[in-house]
Design an enzyme around this catalytic site. Structure first.
Site, short mmCIF file in Angstrom:
data_model
loop_
_atom_site.label_atom_id
_atom_site.label_comp_id
_atom_site.label_asym_id
_atom_site.label_seq_id
_atom_site.Cartn_x
_atom_site.Cartn_y
_atom_site.Cartn_z
N HIS A 1 -2.61 3.16 8.97
CA HIS A 1 -2.05 3.61 7.70
C HIS A 1 -0.85 4.54 7.93
O HIS A 1 0.17 4.41 7.25
CB HIS A 1 -3.12 4.33 6.89
N SER B 1 -3.48 -3.17 4.54
CA SER B 1 -3.22 -1.78 4.19
C SER B 1 -2.10 -1.16 5.02
O SER B 1 -1.43 -0.23 4.55
CB SER B 1 -4.49 -0.93 4.32
#
Length: 211
Positions: free
Chosen positions: A162, A110
């Site tokens: 992220h 991610s």
């Protein structure tokens, strides 16, 4: 993109047969990020987590995202740009997690996938005279924002990773530019984005080491 996808599926199979993809010792064995180990010199744990996943849903969601969004980005920016943006975004994301996150195990693609979100957001700003890039950039800005809001309330999500990946992808596509395209500000924007990316990564590594 397909090689990266195949690699993470092979690693996941290895995790599964080594004792399970949710087993902490197995995750460490296969390269998950663990801040104390990074501080002790295992710097490769800032790269290898992009191939390591925790549980079936984790690998499933990230694999589908890589296939669809990664495939579109690779077609748009070319193979070598995609390779660099993907892995450098993963590193900037893991560095952000290293600097500001806790000592929990961290893994997953991610960080790099948020870097791909950052690509679209940057293109929507840089090529604001293009309807496609402008609209797509807005859509991915909303998508990234919604994901980050979800991260705040979800447990076990590395929001710092992220954010770091998103920032990395944003700067990197400006640094590399698009095939056959020149930025309106030219090489100045490219040099500035490159220098800022390197400076952020260096600062995050230093901060993670001294904390």
């Amino acid at each position: 993109m397909l090689l990266i996808l195949a690699a993470q599926l092979i690693v996941f199979a290895g995790e599964t047969f080594s004792g399970g993809s949710e087993n902490g010792l197995v995750l460490l064995q296969w390269g998950a990020k663990f801040n104390p180990m990074v501080k002790f010199g295992q710097w490769w744990r800032l790269i290898t987590p992009v191939f390591v996943h925790i549980g079936f849903m984790h690998i499933l969601v990230n694999s589908f995202t890589l296939y669809y969004i990664g495939g579109a980005v690779e077609e748009m920016i070319g193979h070598w740009r995609f390779f660099l943006v993907y892995f450098l975004s993963a590193i900037s994301g893991n560095l952000m997690s290293f600097a500001f996150g806790g000592n929990a195990l961290s893994a997953g693609a991610s960080t790099a996938l948020f870097g791909l979100f950052g690509v679209y957001i940057a293109l929507g700003i840089v090529f604001d005279d293009s309807y496609y890039f402008k609209q797509t950039g807005r859509q991915f800005l909303m998508l990234a924002g919604l994901n980050l809001i979800f991260d705040v309330f979800a447990q076990g999500i590395d929001i710092w990773g992220h954010i770091g990946g998103l920032v990395g992808g944003f700067l990197l596509i400006i640094a590399f530019a698009l095939p056959g395209q020149k930025l309106r500000k030219g090489v100045i924007w490219q040099i500035g984005a490159s220098a800022l990316f390197l400076a952020i990564c260096a600062f995050l590594y230093w901060l993670g080491m001294v904390r």
